[in-house]
Motif scaffolding. Structure first.
Motif, PDB file in Angstrom:
ATOM      1  N   ASP A   1       1.324  -1.470   0.003  1.00  0.00           N
ATOM      2  CA  ASP A   1       0.155  -0.350  -0.239  1.00  0.00           C
ATOM      3  C   ASP A   1       0.727   0.898  -0.363  1.00  0.00           C
ATOM      4  N   GLU A   2       0.299   2.614  -0.456  1.00  0.00           N
ATOM      5  CA  GLU A   2       0.749   3.174  -0.726  1.00  0.00           C
ATOM      6  C   GLU A   2       0.716   4.315   0.836  1.00  0.00           C
ATOM      7  N   VAL A   3       2.219   4.585   2.257  1.00  0.00           N
ATOM      8  CA  VAL A   3       1.456   5.664   2.837  1.00  0.00           C
ATOM      9  C   VAL A   3       1.920   7.187   2.121  1.00  0.00           C
ATOM     10  N   GLU A   4       2.631   7.706   1.968  1.00  0.00           N
ATOM     11  CA  GLU A   4       2.532   8.868   1.466  1.00  0.00           C
ATOM     12  C   GLU A   4       3.881   9.640   0.825  1.00  0.00           C
ATOM     13  N   GLN A   5       3.422  10.129   0.140  1.00  0.00           N
ATOM     14  CA  GLN A   5       4.828  10.719  -0.197  1.00  0.00           C
ATOM     15  C   GLN A   5       5.928  11.996   0.507  1.00  0.00           C
ATOM     16  N   PHE A   6       6.834  12.042   0.645  1.00  0.00           N
ATOM     17  CA  PHE A   6       7.988  13.290   0.815  1.00  0.00           C
ATOM     18  C   PHE A   6       8.983  13.541   0.571  1.00  0.00           C
ATOM     19  N   PRO A   7       9.377  14.730   0.495  1.00  0.00           N
ATOM     20  CA  PRO A   7      10.230  15.705   0.314  1.00  0.00           C
ATOM     21  C   PRO A   7      11.295  15.676   1.163  1.00  0.00           C
ATOM     22  N   ILE A   8      12.319  14.310   0.854  1.00  0.00           N
ATOM     23  CA  ILE A   8      13.284  14.379   2.632  1.00  0.00           C
ATOM     24  C   ILE A   8      15.054  15.308   2.257  1.00  0.00           C
ATOM     25  N   ARG A   9      14.739  16.061   2.918  1.00  0.00           N
ATOM     26  CA  ARG A   9      16.018  16.974   2.503  1.00  0.00           C
ATOM     27  C   ARG A   9      16.614  17.368   3.943  1.00  0.00           C
ATOM     28  N   VAL A  10      18.117  17.394   3.590  1.00  0.00           N
ATOM     29  CA  VAL A  10      19.097  17.486   4.817  1.00  0.00           C
ATOM     30  C   VAL A  10      18.242  18.509   5.704  1.00  0.00           C
ATOM     31  N   ASN A  11      17.933  18.428   7.000  1.00  0.00           N
ATOM     32  CA  ASN A  11      17.680  18.374   8.646  1.00  0.00           C
ATOM     33  C   ASN A  11      16.133  18.701   8.186  1.00  0.00           C
ATOM     34  N   ASN A  12      15.431  17.447   7.421  1.00  0.00           N
ATOM     35  CA  ASN A  12      14.348  17.163   7.172  1.00  0.00           C
ATOM     36  C   ASN A  12      13.782  16.187   7.204  1.00  0.00           C
ATOM     37  N   PRO A  13      13.644  15.287   7.393  1.00  0.00           N
ATOM     38  CA  PRO A  13      14.387  13.624   8.073  1.00  0.00           C
ATOM     39  C   PRO A  13      12.375  13.202   7.493  1.00  0.00           C
ATOM     40  N   LEU A  14      12.423  12.068   6.936  1.00  0.00           N
ATOM     41  CA  LEU A  14      10.479  11.358   6.998  1.00  0.00           C
ATOM     42  C   LEU A  14      10.443   9.885   8.197  1.00  0.00           C
ATOM     43  N   THR A  15       9.788  10.577   8.727  1.00  0.00           N
ATOM     44  CA  THR A  15       9.795   9.561  10.134  1.00  0.00           C
ATOM     45  C   THR A  15       8.244   8.611   9.775  1.00  0.00           C
ATOM     46  N   PHE A  16       8.493   7.678  10.061  1.00  0.00           N
ATOM     47  CA  PHE A  16       7.245   7.099   9.653  1.00  0.00           C
ATOM     48  C   PHE A  16       7.228   5.927  10.794  1.00  0.00           C
ATOM     49  N   ASP A  17       6.586   5.516  12.214  1.00  0.00           N
ATOM     50  CA  ASP A  17       6.533   4.009  12.794  1.00  0.00           C
ATOM     51  C   ASP A  17       8.150   4.143  13.716  1.00  0.00           C
ATOM     52  N   GLY A  18       8.379   5.293  13.939  1.00  0.00           N
ATOM     53  CA  GLY A  18       9.686   4.922  14.837  1.00  0.00           C
ATOM     54  C   GLY A  18      10.669   4.820  13.868  1.00  0.00           C
ATOM     55  N   PHE A  19      11.141   5.028  12.685  1.00  0.00           N
ATOM     56  CA  PHE A  19      11.894   5.050  11.242  1.00  0.00           C
ATOM     57  C   PHE A  19      11.966   6.577  11.488  1.00  0.00           C
ATOM     58  N   SER A  20      13.266   7.066  10.899  1.00  0.00           N
ATOM     59  CA  SER A  20      13.348   7.967  10.447  1.00  0.00           C
ATOM     60  C   SER A  20      13.804   7.865   8.916  1.00  0.00           C
ATOM     61  N   LEU A  21      14.260   8.648   7.605  1.00  0.00           N
ATOM     62  CA  LEU A  21      15.119   8.461   6.863  1.00  0.00           C
ATOM     63  C   LEU A  21      15.879   9.779   6.383  1.00  0.00           C
ATOM     64  N   TYR A  22      17.089   9.712   6.555  1.00  0.00           N
ATOM     65  CA  TYR A  22      17.377  11.067   6.325  1.00  0.00           C
ATOM     66  C   TYR A  22      18.523  11.274   4.667  1.00  0.00           C
ATOM     67  N   GLN A  23      18.804  12.353   4.657  1.00  0.00           N
ATOM     68  CA  GLN A  23      19.123  12.927   3.407  1.00  0.00           C
ATOM     69  C   GLN A  23      20.821  12.545   3.345  1.00  0.00           C
ATOM     70  N   VAL A  24      21.113  11.718   2.989  1.00  0.00           N
ATOM     71  CA  VAL A  24      22.877  12.252   3.470  1.00  0.00           C
ATOM     72  C   VAL A  24      24.190  11.757   2.524  1.00  0.00           C
ATOM     73  N   ASP A  25      23.839  11.452   1.422  1.00  0.00           N
ATOM     74  CA  ASP A  25      24.573  11.613   0.419  1.00  0.00           C
ATOM     75  C   ASP A  25      24.018  11.439  -0.700  1.00  0.00           C
ATOM     76  N   PHE A  26      24.851  11.743  -2.101  1.00  0.00           N
ATOM     77  CA  PHE A  26      24.073  10.707  -3.725  1.00  0.00           C
ATOM     78  C   PHE A  26      24.954  11.013  -4.653  1.00  0.00           C
ATOM     79  N   LYS A  27      25.057  10.211  -5.365  1.00  0.00           N
ATOM     80  CA  LYS A  27      25.889   9.536  -6.699  1.00  0.00           C
ATOM     81  C   LYS A  27      24.743  10.963  -8.041  1.00  0.00           C
ATOM     82  N   LEU A  28      25.380  11.361  -8.855  1.00  0.00           N
ATOM     83  CA  LEU A  28      24.977  12.320 -10.034  1.00  0.00           C
ATOM     84  C   LEU A  28      24.994  11.369 -11.092  1.00  0.00           C
ATOM     85  N   ASN A  29      23.813  11.340 -11.739  1.00  0.00           N
ATOM     86  CA  ASN A  29      24.378  10.862 -13.376  1.00  0.00           C
ATOM     87  C   ASN A  29      24.976   9.519 -13.231  1.00  0.00           C
TER      88      ASN A  29
END
Lengths: 398, 176, 558
Positions: free
Chosen positions: C313-341
């Protein structure tokens, strides 16, 4: 906007001169007192003028802070210039808070120059408004930094009072370890003065040298020197057309231009120190001693303790608790053993030890005053050394 | 009065020592896997390269040698050579070998299996869901699952032929 | 145990310095100020030391030991910042060589002493454990006697106690002494003192609760340390990360397959060089990142069996940014790194080995680099079969292979079969590589286009200790403020044998107490007591005098 930034700089300059004025008033109120002993009121009034100046200086400094905030779009506590300036302002605020309680004019005479010194030191760093990287774009960071600076500022007032105490009670006529140690502290302060003067001098002369060097990642990079190079960067080559090569080269993990500046600061500090000694013909502390003659040592001791007791909870709140909240949001964990965090912890542990020694083991007076001096040294070490010399990764605003 | 004080002090010191001891023990002893000896093996149902469904639950009654591998893992390739040789023998003894590839492109996996004529069931773990469920962090990782569906042992890292044989022996139903 | 019976009749525990009830100095009959630390109550640690348990207890109860542990922790902590900790050295570097290579002999020593992982070393943890033990035991040992002493204190104090307070005054009591005392009581009540009177004696007290501050903050610290310790247990603290390509759905590690996220878009934004705020800046604003953002869709899987085919099931859509983690059910997802292209798709056309053929170029195949097809049938009759695919090509041990499954350097061995032919031609294709492998070849693949994706790294965190840490932090701050911003003041006024005695004690901030006295004096005409510590100081030799007098004053604390 640019004009607002200009207004901001002018306000800071005004604050600086008001602090200077306050210093003069306090100096007159103490030394002048002796000449005008019969007119007791006059003496008191200069002290009040000094306090009023320091309040006006604070107001003006807050004007700088607010206008720069508006101009930059973020609280101006995000680089070395901004943070160090703010620390100076907060020390001024600490004085403004504590003076009405104790009415110690000598404290003013010692605090105001230190505030000026910190603000002058700050201005050696680049003063331009810089964009904020994403990790810094949060209210928590600003709350954290502002509270920490306030805490450190008040702790610094404790240092000033400790210094007053030590100068008051030390016997400068005979040579002793205490005299040497105290002279060393004053020498340290003179190094800051020397650093500021040198940078202003060479800055006015437009001195600039560029070096090509290999950085800690093994990449080619450029480094700009504002002072003649005694120590050059790793595998340096002079890129500017004129100028001499450095005497020594630093290894790659050291930020060479900062180390070079530190060496110059020591040279200038030494020169200033011996110049003063030659002129005064006695230890500098001994020359300052007559100024603090009228101070009751016990009041100075209690004042420094009060300042630490007031500053410590604020520092803990800002430097550890708010810092943890910010770290949890920005860096995904509240604690990561980053050198900056560790040094905040060390500061906390140090003042905790101070309180325990004082409260439970009766370390009053001299021992306590020395601890205040060491505490301030740790704060400055965290500000300067940890930010600038422990290279690369975790410098300020990382 | 004095006795009571001693009891209280002893109790507090014991509680402190026990709490610290336990913390140090867990922190410094070898890390327990997400799924480890004694746990029930998480169930999965995936299609193998031939299109047959491999459903772990349905293999109850046989021992299962569950091995996680990748074509770029040298130790996995060695292990595969040993397993190829013994696969038939142990199938007769009631031991199944299930290989789970960690989300590589199907072409790469298929070509590899064809080239080395791997005889036993191979599934590709799309999205690393099985690997995550088993807490696989490095390869090769092997889980020995007995006939009742319980994990007997978790083996990480390269193994010799003798060690692989020993592991297979453990899985023969009725042996343990 | 031997009790000490004071002349006032109160039974004090062994080791008591000042009678709990009347304050008479029981131990020394000397001069100087009395030691008011812990109200002169008997600290338990000092009175029993027979068994080994008592000895351990007494060791940790000592403030001296506590301060030593603090200082050792402080020194140890600072040592760890000499060189970076292992977690801060560049990824991929081996600690065993890195420290020596970068920092020379000192670096090697740092590594060999284990300082590269100092903060998780057993001895650092032992120091912190020692600190916690000391906190607990020292607090227990001091709180209860102090509580007793303050609870049992009587209004009427022994003259010996009064005389040896730092603020003290005595004079012949005038006739109106009784009235003045009464007036003083009312005045002090007005100042919000708690006033108790007994036989014409008076005790006014204010801010006693600040004496509990240290114990409250120690409790907070202990709770905080418990929380921090619990993080060492995996059930309490999860620390992981996932890499998610744009368009890809990845299970969130640690959720047992329940949650997954799809990366809808990764976005990186830079500052504008034209921004007039930064115009004077020598560093280009456009070199500084303004935003890192991953827009994700969160899914929740309801079925337990992996591969059951049940759609999440789809729960939600969320923009995760540095300083703005996605939190659900006790878990948090943070923006920490990236690889372009990162490469995601190659587009090929078939071309003749010699010359060009525009007609052939109009037919192309798209090859997905994450999971290519086995065979591609082209409309123009060509067949392209993938014989081997190496997402991150290496040539090792005389064999082609792949380093991992990330398409950083994709290489294909393909067989191109022209229309109507049985036999195909083999060639190897990759980035700037196109080698025929068959003896004769007429065709080869030509890369006409490629596609890329951004990949975002998200840290996965679940920290169940946070509520404990918050509770500990709040209690700690309350205790700190309580102990630092309030102070305990007491004023004793007695009329005894025709003498008026005044004494005052503050656990800190004597200044305020003196002000209260002068205010009282203005209000009631009572005399202002002198500061005996100051008097002694001016009498004694200066340097030594300061120290010892202060030591005696023992004015502060708890």
């Amino acid at each position: 906007m640019a004009t607002l930034a200009q207004t901001s700089s002018n306000l800071l300059l005004a604050a600086f001169f008001l602090y200077f004025l306050a210093t003069v008033f306090f100096a007159v109120s103490i030394t002048g007192g002796r000449f005008k002993n019969k007119e007791g009121d006059e003496k008191n009034r200069t002290g009040t003028y000094g306090y009023i100046s320091s309040v006006l200086a604070f107001v003006s400094a807050i004007g700088y802070f607010v206008t720069r905030w508006i101009a930059a779009g973020h609280a101006p506590v995000s680089n070395m210039f901004e943070y160090t300036t703010f620390l100076g302002i907060m020390m001024g605020l600490g004085f403004v808070i504590i003076y009405p309680i104790y009415k110690s004019r000598v404290l003013g005479l010692f605090t105001m120059p230190i505030v000026m010194l910190i603000i002058a030191y700050a201005s050696v760093f680049p003063t331009e408004i810089q964009p904020l990287i994403p990790a810094l774009q949060t209210g928590w960071l600003q709350i954290h930094v502002i509270t920490t600076a306030l805490g450190q500022g008040i702790l610094a007032v404790g240092f000033a009072a400790g210094l007053v105490y030590l100068i008051r009670v030390t016997d400068f006529k005979a040579k002793s370890k205490k005299v040497t140690a105290l002279e060393l502290v004053l020498f340290g302060l003179l190094c800051f003065v020397g650093h500021v003067l040198l940078n202003m001098g060479f800055g006015a002369a437009g001195y600039e040298k560029e070096f090509n060097y290999t950085n800690e990642y093994g990449e080619q990079a450029q480094m700009e020197y504002q002072l003649p190079a005694i120590i050059g960067p790793n595998e340096a080559e002079l890129a500017s057309e004129t100028g001499s090569n450095p005497l020594l080269l630093a290894p790659d993990f050291i930020v060479a231009d900062d180390l070079n500046a530190v060496i110059w600061a020591f040279i200038a500090g030494t020169a200033l120190y011996w110049l003063l000694r030659l002129v005064l013909r006695k230890p500098i502390g001994g020359a300052l001693q007559p100024l603090v003659k009228g101070v009751n040592p016990q009041s100075a001791d209690e004042l420094s303790y009060r300042a630490i007791a007031i500053g410590f909870p604020i520092f803990t709140l800002g430097g550890l608790i708010f810092a943890m909240i910010w770290a949890q949001i920005a860096w995904t964990r509240f604690w990561g053993w980053d050198p900056k965090e560790v040094w905040a912890l060390i500061t906390f542990l140090f003042y905790a030890a101070y309180l325990h020694l004082r409260l439970s083991r009766g370390w009053h007076g001299e021992k306590s005053a020395w601890l205040c001096v060491i505490g301030f040294a740790i704060i400055m070490f965290n500000l300067i050394f940890v930010n600038l010399v422990i290279a690369g990764l975790h410098s300020y605003a990382m | 009065m004095k006795k009571r004080r001693l009891v209280i002090r002893t109790a507090i010191l014991l509680v402190l020592t026990a709490a610290l001891g336990y913390t140090f023990y867990t922190h410094f002893s070898e890390e327990r896997g997400l799924v480890d000896a004694g746990d029930e093996a998480p169930d999965f149902a995936l299609e193998d390269m031939e299109g047959n469904t491999v459903h772990l639950d349905e293999m109850k009654g046989s021992g299962v040698y569950l091995t996680f591998w990748a074509t770029y893992c040298a130790y996995c390739r060695d292990k595969m050579e040993y397993l190829k040789d013994y696969h038939e023998d142990y199938r007769d003894k009631g031991v199944e070998i299930v290989a789970v590839n960690v989300d590589e492109p199907s072409v790469s996996v298929q070509r590899y299996i064809d080239r080395h004529s791997v005889p036993y069931a191979n599934v590709i773990d799309r999205g690393m869901r099985v690997s995550n469920a088993y807490g696989v962090r490095s390869l090769p990782a092997v889980f020995l699952i007995d006939e009742s569906g319980a994990v007997v042992e978790r083996q990480i890292g390269g193994k010799t032929e003798a060690q692989v044989l020993e592991a297979l022996d453990k899985l023969v139903p009725g042996s343990g | 145990m031997k009790k000490v019976i004071c002349e006032c009749g109160h039974e004090n525990p062994y080791g008591t310095e000042l009678c709990e009830s009347c304050g008479k100095p029981l131990k020394d009959q000397g001069k100087g100020l009395v030691n008011m630390r812990y109200e002169g109550a008997a600290r338990r640690s000092q009175t029993y030391s027979r068994t080994i348990v008592d000895k351990i207890w007494n060791f940790f109860s000592s403030v001296k030991v506590g301060v030593w542990i603090i200082v050792l922790t402080l020194i140890a902590s600072s040592l760890g910042t000499v060189f970076p900790q292992e977690m801060f050295i560049p990824p991929g570097e081996r600690a065993s060589v890195y420290y020596q290579q970068e920092y020379g002999t000192a670096g090697q020593l740092f590594y060999q002493l284990g300082f590269h992982n100092l903060y998780s070393s057993w001895w650092y943890m032992l120091l912190v454990a020692g600190l916690a033990t000391s906190l607990i035991i020292a607090s227990i040992d001091r709180f209860f006697p102090l509580y007793r002493a303050l609870k049992n204190q009587r209004v009427t104090r022994h003259p010996g106690f009064m005389k040896r307070q730092r603020l003290y005054h005595t004079e012949r009591a005038g006739e109106d002494a009784h009235d003045r005392l009464k007036k003083a009581g009312d005045a002090l009540r007005e100042k919000r003192y708690r006033v108790r009177e007994e036989n014409g004696n008076l005790l006014a007290e204010k801010g006693r609760f600040s004496r509990w501050g240290p114990y409250v903050n120690h409790i907070g610290l202990i709770i905080f340390l418990i929380g921090a310790t619990l993080r060492l247990f995996p059930e309490m603290y999860l620390d992981d990360h996932i890499w998610v390509r744009e368009g890809q759905t990845v299970e969130v590690k640690g959720t047992g397959g329940e949650y997954s996220v799809r990366n809808e878009e990764f976005l990186i934004e830079f500052y504008d060089d034209e921004d007039e705020r930064f115009i004077n800046n020598p560093q280009q604003a456009s070199a500084v990142a303004k935003t890192y953002q991953t827009t994700v869709t969160l899914f929740q899987q309801t079925s337990e069996t992996i591969g059951s085919g049940v759609e999440p099931d789809e729960v939600e859509q969320f923009p995760i940014r540095v300083n703005n983690p996605l939190t659900f059910d006790g878990f948090s997802l943070y923006q920490v790194d990236f690889k372009l292209n990162e490469l995601s798709e190659f587009t090929f056309a078939v071309e003749p080995e010699e010359g060009t053929d525009d007609e052939l170029y109009s037919e192309t195949i798209d090859v997905n680099l994450y999971d290519p097809e086995t065979v591609y049938e082209m409309d123009n009759g060509f067949t392209v079969e993938i014989l081997e695919y190496f997402p991150n090509y290496v040539f090792e041990n005389n064999e082609p292979g792949t380093l991992n499954r990330i398409p950083d350097n994709p290489r294909f061995i393909v067989e191109i079969t022209p229309p109507g032919e049985e036999e195909g031609e083999m060639s190897m294709v990759g980035i700037q590589v196109n080698n025929p492998l068959s003896e004769e070849s007429d065709y080869r693949l030509r890369m006409v286009d490629f596609d890329t994706n951004h990949v975002s790294a998200l840290a996965v965190r679940r920290d169940r200790t946070i509520p404990i840490l918050i509770a500990g932090g709040i209690i700690f701050m309350i205790g700190l403020v309580q102990g630092a911003y309030w102070h305990h003041r007491r004023i004793w006024i007695q009329e005894r044998d025709g003498e008026l005695l005044l004494a005052g004690h503050a656990n800190k901030n004597w200044n305020a107490l003196k002000k209260d006295f002068s205010w009282l004096s203005e209000k009631t005409g009572l005399p202002e007591p002198a500061d005996q510590a100051e008097k002694e100081e001016t009498d004694g030799t200066r340097d030594e005098g300061v120290k010892s007098n202060h030591g005696d004053a023992g004015s502060d604390k708890q």
